[in-house]
Enzyme design. Sequence first.
Site: not given
Length: 532
Positions: A114, A238, A285, A348, A383
């Site tokens: 990811e 997100h 992100r 998110h 994060r």
Amino acid sequence: MANHRHDVIVIGSGAAGLSAALNLASHLKVAVLAKGALSEGSTARAQGGIAAVLEPGDTFESHIEDTMIAGAGLNNRRTVEFVVENAPAAIEQLAALGVPFNPGESERWHLTREGGHSHRRIVHVADATGWAVQEALEKAAAEHPNITLVPDMAAIDLVTGRHGENGAREDCVWGVYAVNRRSGRVELFTGRATVLATGGASRAWLYSTNPRGSTGDGIAMAWRAGCRVSNMEFNQFHPTCLYHHDVKNFLVTEAMRGEGGHLKIPGTGHRFMPEFDPREELAPRDVVARAIDHELKRLGLDYVHLDISHRDPEFVLTHFPTIAERLARPDIGIDITREPIPVVPAAHYTCGGVVVDLDGRTDLQGLYAAGEVTQSGLHGANRMASNSLLECLVFGLAAARHINANWDDLPLPPAIRPWDESRVTDSDEEVVVHHNWREIRRFMWDYVGIVRTTKRLERALHRVDLLRRETEDYYGNFRVTPDLIELRNLVEVSGLIVRSALARKESRGLHYTLDYPDMLPDAVDTILTPEG
């Protein structure tokens, strides 16, 4: 008033709370409180997986460096090392509980990749990892004789010395007052230790991937009790939430981009991420969310496309069965093997929170915290994908270990005063609660979103202050309800977010302001301390 006495009170029934409970229950009586149903929290919604170093060629150092880079250097390196090094053991514990991680062709488990990760290290259960983890932890807790699961309990405030009789110490926490959603009555839960595992505050924004209960309850309660909070300005949006008129908060996992999904401009099919970052769709992100936000505003679009239809249909359906099945339903009608998905960024994850150490300890004796409610130092300014469930598992266990090792040093709860409703009445103005709830989420979206300015933040702070006075007046005159509790906490947490954002005179990670577009050379936490 009902007074439920246990050894430890855990507030929150997701991965952090249940992990703590299971590691405490060998010799302690534990009550686990959930605001609604036990599985209504964010854990069950996590699609992607859990990051851990599990294959040859990958290293702890690589996972640490990837996390530090994603966090824009604001991470506490010692915390990152602690979590990363304990990740493989956390995965093994889940496997022992029966979590059916996808097997690999030659390795024990299939690992995906990811955004922000330099290796394939995401262990998963198809695209419904969170649900599998929640199910396994919940089953184990339900079967344990020392764990009492208590759904439908909305926590109001932590029990501190000011609630005690006979001059109780003010720097201790001995449980929580909570309203029973079924009876409407306030009940008391007391114990020698309390673990906050209440999740984040992403429902402060109009568009969010989170369940309705993500209203920052634990952060607000800890702040009112006297705990410091830190880095509340770092709110992760997100990049890929489904854009749909009726389905408002369906997350499309980052793993789809990890397996080759492309972000494109509707109508032209132009891939725009290569113009923003060399990592393209696998950038962290914050980078991807800002890129999408930029294109939406530049072109006047409502959404962009996430397209994985160029991959083999069998591959797509095997890796993303939950998403494929949900989007194919008649109310949405998208076949992801043949057509793109309309997506927008949505609030998110809360990277800031209650300040804790490596044992999950807060500023108050007897109060521990784990998971998204905390600022542990793991995430820094952003994060990294699939580090969230990992933090829940590692810190849930860490808090339990410290409680077990220091049990004899935790003071017994004093006599606690019952909840006083003698001077309040039932409300005849519930419309105020719902109006203020909507107003908060709208101005937070407009003024405290992906791209910020000082002027927007000042406007938001003015509105927060007005709503705080109005909400506290309402709270002081009427009986508490779950909706009022959430509104009170949303107002508190929104104020903390705005104040933290105004205090940061730079752009770093998730906090991007047009007035201070550069990143300062030194990474410093924003720490707010309650008066007194």
